[in-house]
Design a protein around this motif. Structure first.
Motif, PDB file in Angstrom:
ATOM      1  N   GLU A 304     -45.493  15.273  16.774  1.00  0.00           N
ATOM      2  CA  GLU A 304     -46.081  14.703  17.754  1.00  0.00           C
ATOM      3  C   GLU A 304     -46.821  13.523  17.680  1.00  0.00           C
ATOM      4  O   GLU A 304     -47.061  12.687  18.253  1.00  0.00           O
ATOM      5  CB  GLU A 304     -46.907  15.593  18.587  1.00  0.00           C
ATOM      6  N   LYS A 305     -47.350  13.425  16.386  1.00  0.00           N
ATOM      7  CA  LYS A 305     -48.402  12.279  16.011  1.00  0.00           C
ATOM      8  C   LYS A 305     -47.656  10.945  15.993  1.00  0.00           C
ATOM      9  O   LYS A 305     -48.284   9.802  16.009  1.00  0.00           O
ATOM     10  CB  LYS A 305     -49.293  12.657  14.675  1.00  0.00           C
ATOM     11  N   TYR A 306     -46.283  11.119  15.914  1.00  0.00           N
ATOM     12  CA  TYR A 306     -45.521   9.626  15.618  1.00  0.00           C
ATOM     13  C   TYR A 306     -45.045   9.282  17.080  1.00  0.00           C
ATOM     14  O   TYR A 306     -44.586   7.888  17.115  1.00  0.00           O
ATOM     15  CB  TYR A 306     -44.277   9.975  14.912  1.00  0.00           C
ATOM     16  N   PHE A 307     -45.208  10.006  17.930  1.00  0.00           N
ATOM     17  CA  PHE A 307     -45.067   9.622  19.429  1.00  0.00           C
ATOM     18  C   PHE A 307     -46.172   8.693  20.152  1.00  0.00           C
ATOM     19  O   PHE A 307     -47.221   8.925  20.013  1.00  0.00           O
ATOM     20  CB  PHE A 307     -44.646  10.641  20.436  1.00  0.00           C
ATOM     21  N   ILE A 367     -37.836  -1.906  22.066  1.00  0.00           N
ATOM     22  CA  ILE A 367     -37.283  -0.825  21.138  1.00  0.00           C
ATOM     23  C   ILE A 367     -36.558  -1.310  20.443  1.00  0.00           C
ATOM     24  O   ILE A 367     -35.329  -2.155  20.703  1.00  0.00           O
ATOM     25  CB  ILE A 367     -36.714   0.247  22.270  1.00  0.00           C
ATOM     26  N   ASP A 368     -36.246  -0.962  18.917  1.00  0.00           N
ATOM     27  CA  ASP A 368     -35.290  -1.476  18.115  1.00  0.00           C
ATOM     28  C   ASP A 368     -33.970  -0.666  18.472  1.00  0.00           C
ATOM     29  O   ASP A 368     -33.949   0.492  18.747  1.00  0.00           O
ATOM     30  CB  ASP A 368     -35.745  -1.086  16.624  1.00  0.00           C
ATOM     31  N   ILE A 390     -40.142   0.421  16.802  1.00  0.00           N
ATOM     32  CA  ILE A 390     -40.399   1.336  17.675  1.00  0.00           C
ATOM     33  C   ILE A 390     -39.168   1.805  17.991  1.00  0.00           C
ATOM     34  O   ILE A 390     -38.128   1.028  18.386  1.00  0.00           O
ATOM     35  CB  ILE A 390     -41.140   0.682  19.034  1.00  0.00           C
ATOM     36  N   VAL A 391     -38.892   3.194  18.109  1.00  0.00           N
ATOM     37  CA  VAL A 391     -37.580   3.788  18.349  1.00  0.00           C
ATOM     38  C   VAL A 391     -37.642   4.692  19.350  1.00  0.00           C
ATOM     39  O   VAL A 391     -38.700   5.284  19.708  1.00  0.00           O
ATOM     40  CB  VAL A 391     -36.938   4.320  17.012  1.00  0.00           C
ATOM     41  N   GLY A 397     -35.590  11.592  23.395  1.00  0.00           N
ATOM     42  CA  GLY A 397     -35.462  10.122  24.243  1.00  0.00           C
ATOM     43  C   GLY A 397     -36.975   9.458  24.373  1.00  0.00           C
ATOM     44  O   GLY A 397     -36.931   8.314  24.879  1.00  0.00           O
ATOM     45  N   ARG A 398     -37.811  10.206  23.930  1.00  0.00           N
ATOM     46  CA  ARG A 398     -39.385   9.401  23.926  1.00  0.00           C
ATOM     47  C   ARG A 398     -39.575   8.419  22.919  1.00  0.00           C
ATOM     48  O   ARG A 398     -38.694   8.449  21.972  1.00  0.00           O
ATOM     49  CB  ARG A 398     -40.418  10.871  23.626  1.00  0.00           C
ATOM     50  N   ILE A 399     -40.536   7.599  23.089  1.00  0.00           N
ATOM     51  CA  ILE A 399     -40.705   6.661  22.337  1.00  0.00           C
ATOM     52  C   ILE A 399     -41.548   6.849  21.341  1.00  0.00           C
ATOM     53  O   ILE A 399     -42.728   7.252  21.314  1.00  0.00           O
ATOM     54  CB  ILE A 399     -41.083   5.188  23.183  1.00  0.00           C
ATOM     55  N   ARG A 400     -41.465   6.368  20.108  1.00  0.00           N
ATOM     56  CA  ARG A 400     -42.287   6.656  19.100  1.00  0.00           C
ATOM     57  C   ARG A 400     -42.164   5.662  17.851  1.00  0.00           C
ATOM     58  O   ARG A 400     -41.194   4.826  17.873  1.00  0.00           O
ATOM     59  CB  ARG A 400     -41.973   8.046  18.232  1.00  0.00           C
TER      60      ARG A 400
END
Length: 462
Positions: A304-307, A367-368, A390-391, A397-400
């Protein structure tokens, strides 16, 4: 000739992984024998407490001792007694490139006169003392144009150092993505070899050097070498080029004269023989598979820390890509969002002479794209930086942000290669920011792996 290696400015071992085709930590014991690393050097002056890159290298590969039985792998290379190093057939290294990096403008770079640039002289000292038959180095593409005030001087000095030590040199600027790999990373590679070697004699005979080095036959021989028969031509094919486009220049005889007055427009491919430069702009000839960012992304659950929280992503509607602060700054909380950071901007600025103007900056994708190779990864990866990837997470499907394992795969390293370091004999997990930094500072391992079969053939033939 034995395949022995000295790896300078080793980082976490990119050359070593590539030369030995290491794709996972489980393969190290089995594969780390083809090219035997007899000594390496990795010292980062910015790491005051823990030498993370060195300790990660040692965790994966173990250390190396000098001829006196001492471990000198983690001290300033300028202080290392080169006469104590074991003999080796191949010197490799991605020598420090902070002075030429795309992270700072070319106009403000100091080139070889800069703090990091002077470390080139440690390579030259190693050439003088150890006289390795072969050398393979990597640097940023701007090396060829450095410094801005005297374009080409720094690379000319490097070539002259090789010339004075009896080497022939080939070079090529290679963008990994243009040969199917997973990152748009453009780097200068230098391959040098002693003139008395069989391989060098073959090269020199191909060029057929004569005193009037500008004649047409000589130009044709140079073209054949650069485009078809040279080391980089055989490992990374290019399209044909009109022989008339080859530029030829002779280096000044002295380093001092060269440093003061030499300037030259080096192209992305070339060779230097006996101080004569042949260079031409080439275009890759590759039509194979293209690895993309999506291909190397994690497929399963991601911590979760990457989101990125929604409030850190956008300060307004997601389709807004511009901000205009020419009449006043946006609130701090709006400026500290990825939407603002990656969006187009208009900002009031004042020059040192008091002149006021509006600075404009264009938008970059928020978003890349997964269907393209990753952008060039920098040491700032993962920080609140315009260049950070950012992907969209594959599973949710969430951004992280990128995970460290994704950063490793973008550089072609084995997954979790940087997870651990051996600090004072204890296995320690490396901080995430350090893992990303290591990858931003590394080379694309795949390129070395692609060069290795021909290197093997050349070295074993001697």
């Amino acid at each position: 000739m034995n395949k022995t290696v000295c790896e300078l400015f080793a980082g976490v071992g990119g050359f070593r992984c590539g030369l030995n085709h290491i794709h996972s930590s489980d393969e190290i014991k089995e594969k780390d024998k083809n090219w035997k690393t007899v000594w390496f050097s990795q010292w980062e002056p910015a790491d005051k407490k823990t030498q993370w890159a060195h300790d990660c290298y040692v965790y994966n590969f173990g250390t190396c001792l000098d001829n006196d039985g001492n471990d000198t792998t983690n001290i300033n290379i300028e202080e290392v007694d080169k006469t104590k190093l074991p003999d080796f057939s191949l010197l490799v290294g991605g020598f420090p490139c902070q002075d030429y990096s795309v992270a700072s403008s070319l106009a403000t770079s100091k080139g070889l006169e800069g703090k990091k640039g002077v470390l080139w002289w440690s390579i030259r000292e190693t050439l003088e003392v150890k006289k390795p038959p072969f050398v393979l180095l990597e640097n940023v593409d701007r090396l060829l144009k450095s410094p801005a005030s005297q374009r080409g001087r720094d690379f000319g000095i490097i070539l002259a150092c090789f010339r004075d030590e009896g080497y022939t040199v080939e070079w090529r600027v290679i963008n990994a993505a243009e040969y199917g790999y997973q990152q748009r990373r453009r780097r200068t590679f230098i391959f040098a070899y002693k003139n008395e070697l069989k391989y060098a004699k073959d090269v020199i005979n191909r060029i057929n050097y004569i005193e009037q080095y500008g004649d047409e036959m000589h130009r044709q021989s140079a073209a054949k070498m650069i485009l078809k028969e040279g080391f980089f031509a055989r490992t990374f094919p290019v399209n044909d080029v009109d022989n008339k486009k080859i530029k030829i220049e002779k280096l000044p005889s002295g380093i001092g004269e060269l440093s003061e007055s030499f300037s030259f427009g080096f192209e992305n491919s070339g060779v230097m023989i006996d101080g004569v430069i042949y260079t031409v702009k080439t275009v890759p000839n590759y039509h194979g598979k293209q690895i993309t960012l999506g291909d190397v992304m994690d497929q399963g659950d991601v911590d979760e820390k990457y989101f990125i929280p929604e409030e850190k992503l956008y300060y307004t509607y997601p389709d807004i890509t511009h901000s205009d602060e020419s009449m006043g700054k946006l609130p701090k909380e709006q400026r500290q969002t990825w939407q603002y950071l990656k969006g187009a901007k208009k900002l009031p600025r004042k020059a040192k002479n008091g002149h006021e103007y509006v600075f404009s900056e264009g938008a970059i994708p928020m978003i890349d794209a997964e269907d393209k190779p990753a952008r060039t990864m920098l040491t700032s990866e993962g920080s609140f930086s315009r260049t950070t990837h950012i992907v969209k997470d594959k599973k949710t499907g969430r951004i992280r942000l990128l995970t460290p394992t994704e950063a490793e795969r973008i550089q072609g390293f084995p997954t979790n290669h940087t997870k651990y370091a051996l600090v004072s004999g204890e296995k320690i997990e490396m901080p995430v920011n350090k893992r990303r930094f290591m990858m931003g500072n590394a080379l694309v391992v795949n390129l070395i792996e692609q060069m290795e079969p021909l290197l093997d053939e050349i070295v074993c033939r001697e």
